[in-house]
Design a protein around this motif. Structure first.
Motif, PDB file in Angstrom:
ATOM      1  N   GLY A  73      -7.499   4.777  12.287  1.00 34.38           N
ATOM      2  CA  GLY A  73      -6.088   4.759  12.652  1.00 34.38           C
ATOM      3  C   GLY A  73      -5.160   4.243  11.584  1.00 34.38           C
ATOM      4  O   GLY A  73      -3.949   4.204  11.771  1.00 34.38           O
ATOM      5  N   ASN A  74      -5.705   3.813  10.460  1.00 23.05           N
ATOM      6  CA  ASN A  74      -4.850   3.393   9.350  1.00 23.05           C
ATOM      7  C   ASN A  74      -4.214   4.609   8.688  1.00 23.05           C
ATOM      8  O   ASN A  74      -4.689   5.729   8.833  1.00 23.05           O
ATOM      9  CB  ASN A  74      -5.663   2.634   8.286  1.00 23.05           C
ATOM     10  N   LEU A  75      -3.155   4.371   7.959  1.00 23.58           N
ATOM     11  CA  LEU A  75      -2.516   5.417   7.161  1.00 23.58           C
ATOM     12  C   LEU A  75      -2.606   5.033   5.694  1.00 23.58           C
ATOM     13  O   LEU A  75      -2.763   3.855   5.366  1.00 23.58           O
ATOM     14  CB  LEU A  75      -1.027   5.546   7.524  1.00 23.58           C
ATOM     15  N   TYR A  76      -2.478   6.022   4.850  1.00 25.20           N
ATOM     16  CA  TYR A  76      -2.359   5.791   3.410  1.00 25.20           C
ATOM     17  C   TYR A  76      -1.084   6.460   2.946  1.00 25.20           C
ATOM     18  O   TYR A  76      -0.809   7.601   3.332  1.00 25.20           O
ATOM     19  CB  TYR A  76      -3.564   6.377   2.666  1.00 25.20           C
ATOM     20  N   VAL A  77      -0.286   5.736   2.177  1.00 29.83           N
ATOM     21  CA  VAL A  77       0.921   6.340   1.609  1.00 29.83           C
ATOM     22  C   VAL A  77       0.724   6.480   0.109  1.00 29.83           C
ATOM     23  O   VAL A  77       0.185   5.588  -0.547  1.00 29.83           O
ATOM     24  CB  VAL A  77       2.205   5.524   1.904  1.00 29.83           C
ATOM     25  N   THR A  78       1.129   7.620  -0.403  1.00 32.27           N
ATOM     26  CA  THR A  78       1.142   7.844  -1.840  1.00 32.27           C
ATOM     27  C   THR A  78       2.585   7.674  -2.274  1.00 32.27           C
ATOM     28  O   THR A  78       3.496   8.284  -1.696  1.00 32.27           O
ATOM     29  CB  THR A  78       0.642   9.255  -2.188  1.00 32.27           C
ATOM     30  N   LEU A  79       2.791   6.857  -3.287  1.00 32.52           N
ATOM     31  CA  LEU A  79       4.135   6.569  -3.776  1.00 32.52           C
ATOM     32  C   LEU A  79       4.541   7.556  -4.863  1.00 32.52           C
ATOM     33  O   LEU A  79       3.715   8.315  -5.377  1.00 32.52           O
ATOM     34  CB  LEU A  79       4.197   5.134  -4.306  1.00 32.52           C
ATOM     35  N   GLN A  80       5.804   7.524  -5.233  1.00 32.80           N
ATOM     36  CA  GLN A  80       6.329   8.409  -6.266  1.00 32.80           C
ATOM     37  C   GLN A  80       5.590   8.234  -7.595  1.00 32.80           C
ATOM     38  O   GLN A  80       5.520   9.171  -8.383  1.00 32.80           O
ATOM     39  CB  GLN A  80       7.829   8.160  -6.483  1.00 32.80           C
ATOM     40  N   ASN A  81       5.040   7.052  -7.838  1.00 34.48           N
ATOM     41  CA  ASN A  81       4.307   6.798  -9.086  1.00 34.48           C
ATOM     42  C   ASN A  81       2.813   7.095  -8.933  1.00 34.48           C
ATOM     43  O   ASN A  81       2.016   6.672  -9.761  1.00 34.48           O
ATOM     44  CB  ASN A  81       4.528   5.366  -9.564  1.00 34.48           C
ATOM     45  N   THR A  82       2.414   7.768  -7.874  1.00 37.02           N
ATOM     46  CA  THR A  82       1.041   8.184  -7.517  1.00 37.02           C
ATOM     47  C   THR A  82       0.138   7.037  -7.049  1.00 37.02           C
ATOM     48  O   THR A  82      -1.029   7.268  -6.760  1.00 37.02           O
ATOM     49  CB  THR A  82       0.324   8.968  -8.654  1.00 37.02           C
ATOM     50  N   GLU A  83       0.646   5.839  -6.957  1.00 34.94           N
ATOM     51  CA  GLU A  83      -0.133   4.718  -6.432  1.00 34.94           C
ATOM     52  C   GLU A  83      -0.298   4.905  -4.926  1.00 34.94           C
ATOM     53  O   GLU A  83       0.584   5.409  -4.248  1.00 34.94           O
ATOM     54  CB  GLU A  83       0.594   3.409  -6.729  1.00 34.94           C
TER      55      GLU A  83
END
Length: 115
Positions: free
Chosen positions: A82-92
């Protein structure tokens, strides 16, 4: 509030940092670390104190992390827990704990629907 006073240890001085240049903030060893595209700054305060100062696009995504939702490029679900992962604009990539995932989805939906 458009800026925040933080410590730049490379230059050994305090500087005012533009809030909207911050990708995310991490709390570690009683300090908040402010991550921008190329630099890391710090300030001694708690996440609770900081959340009171931060404007609209910032949201807590885990026990130790605050995210600037304008820096999110992509959101991915974890099929396991149920966790999410976000990818940031800097690919982190950052982990969003399941406790905060619903609030993040709602905040992003509300923010970008009103634009």
């Amino acid at each position: 509030m458009e800026t925040i006073l933080v410590r730049d240890y490379k230059k050994e001085r305090d500087v005012y940092l533009d809030l909207f240049s911050i990708f995310y903030i991490e709390y570690l060893d009683r300090k908040c670390f402010f991550y921008t595209e190329n630099e890391v700054y710090e300030r001694r305060l708690t996440l609770a104190q900081l959340m009171k100062e931060l404007p609209e696009p910032f949201i807590q995504i885990s026990k130790t992390t605050i995210l600037n939702i304008y820096m999110v490029k992509e959101i991915n679900s974890s099929l396991l827990n149920g966790n999410l992962y976000v990818t940031l604009q800097n690919t982190e990539e950052l982990l969003v704990s399941r406790y905060f995932s619903k609030a993040l989805k709602e905040k992003i939906d509300q923010t970008f629907r009103n634009k």
